[in-house]
Scaffold this active site. Sequence first.
Site, short mmCIF file in Angstrom:
data_model
loop_
_atom_site.label_atom_id
_atom_site.label_comp_id
_atom_site.label_asym_id
_atom_site.label_seq_id
_atom_site.Cartn_x
_atom_site.Cartn_y
_atom_site.Cartn_z
N HIS A 182 43.75 4.89 4.51
CA HIS A 182 44.95 4.09 4.20
C HIS A 182 44.88 3.53 2.78
O HIS A 182 45.49 2.50 2.50
CB HIS A 182 45.13 2.93 5.19
CG HIS A 182 45.00 3.34 6.63
ND1 HIS A 182 46.09 3.66 7.41
CD2 HIS A 182 43.90 3.52 7.41
CE1 HIS A 182 45.67 3.99 8.63
NE2 HIS A 182 44.34 3.92 8.65
N GLU A 241 49.60 14.49 -12.84
CA GLU A 241 50.95 14.24 -12.31
C GLU A 241 51.68 15.56 -12.06
O GLU A 241 52.42 15.70 -11.10
CB GLU A 241 51.73 13.36 -13.27
CG GLU A 241 51.14 11.95 -13.38
CD GLU A 241 51.67 11.20 -14.58
OE1 GLU A 241 52.82 10.75 -14.53
OE2 GLU A 241 50.94 11.08 -15.58
#
Length: 459
Positions: free
Chosen positions: A157, A291
């Site tokens: 998480h 990216e």
Amino acid sequence: MSTKLWGGRFTGATDPLMEQFQDSIGFDKRLWRADIQASQAYARALAHIRILTETEAQQIVSGLDEVAAEWAAETFVLKPGDEDIHTANERRLTELIGAVAGKLHTGRSRNDQVATDTRLWLRHEITLLRGYLAQLIGITLERAADEIDLLMPGYTHLQPAQPVRWSHWLLSHASMWQRDMQRLDDLQARVNLLPLGSGALAGHAFAIDRAALAADLGFAGVTPNSLDGVSDRDFIAEFLFWASLTMAHLSRLGEDLVIYSSREFGFVTIADAYSTGSSLMPQKKNPDALELLRGKVGRVTGDLIGLLMTLKGLPSTYNKDLQEDKEPLFDAVDTLSGSLQIACGVISTLTPNALRLRAALASEMLATDLADYLVRKGVPFRETHHVAGAAVALAEQRGVELAALTVADLQGLHPAFDEDVIQVWDFEQSVERRDAEGGTSRRAVLAQIAQLRTWLAER
Ligand code: ARG
């Protein structure tokens, strides 16, 4: 006479816009080598069944060599009517060797031809992509071996969870790529089948020896049904799924490294070669390579979905809709080729920051080890989980690290705590305890490296 190879039954001219609309030469000229290769093998096969004499076949084969030389030298001149690579090559062959060129298309259709060319082309591209993938796995493996001493926080998480080896994290990505390589090998077997000899749809009328033709072109076998053979694009759909999933994996690498290279984390430094600056802010060093690795999964998945929509509901055998298979395929091949090579560059040039990795470890990440300590003293895990949770709460309440709690503090939470509990506060020991196969101990990580190395060497 019309300049079109199929012009015989037509009297009216084609709307120029329609020409443009249907032309595929702009993109399918990439198939020139495969188209020539398949035509040369086809000429030899026609000679075997005496549709061509040996001399005619030889003329065609060497004429096609000349056409190929023009493509290779970038001197091939396209002419009006060259709507796709198949018509262009045949038109040029006719110019070079005359009427005998007209015998080449006997029993063949552009339908079995284009399916054959695409398979030949993709088969070759797959071997290149496979090479990049193997290189990426190899580079990652060696890094993992060299940097096995480094520990870092493992996350779930995106919250600090348990300490792990940096190498274990590297290998988690290599595991995904290992599956990608296995999947690529699996699907290559379905790419590597020959549709040629299917004719337009119904089969070959001159008893061509398809098995021999397949062997000549290095195909493992022939497609079993001509109706399906001319319209089967499953091999492209499979490849595009492979490409999408591989990009999904690379996007996760990109995201991990965007986070790890951020100033706040500072776990790794990405080489200047894979970073760029900002046009406005002088201090910026942006992880553009990462990216793009993260972002390009979008277009490749679009390629997959686009093709599936084209295939949906098509009536049997060849339909011109199928011409729409090539641009997504080419786009995916190009994107994967670039992405895999950039990922190789990024991984081989990044620098892990040992101090920052270590500094990010906090004793809270050993709360499970605290619970496990009590388990080793015979307390049921459910109870120990609760006790360790209470210890975390106590430390939080006092504003101190978990490891700052005294033995007396802990004994207040459970009588089974003893002086030896201080041994829990050791990240190295925590990592070393995760020694079962696939875990993060030195031995378990070295075993993963050894297994992957052997696996790679066997290929
Ligand atoms: N350019 C076409 C394609 O890519 C070749 C096959 C054309 N066949 C035909 N019957 N029009 O699919």
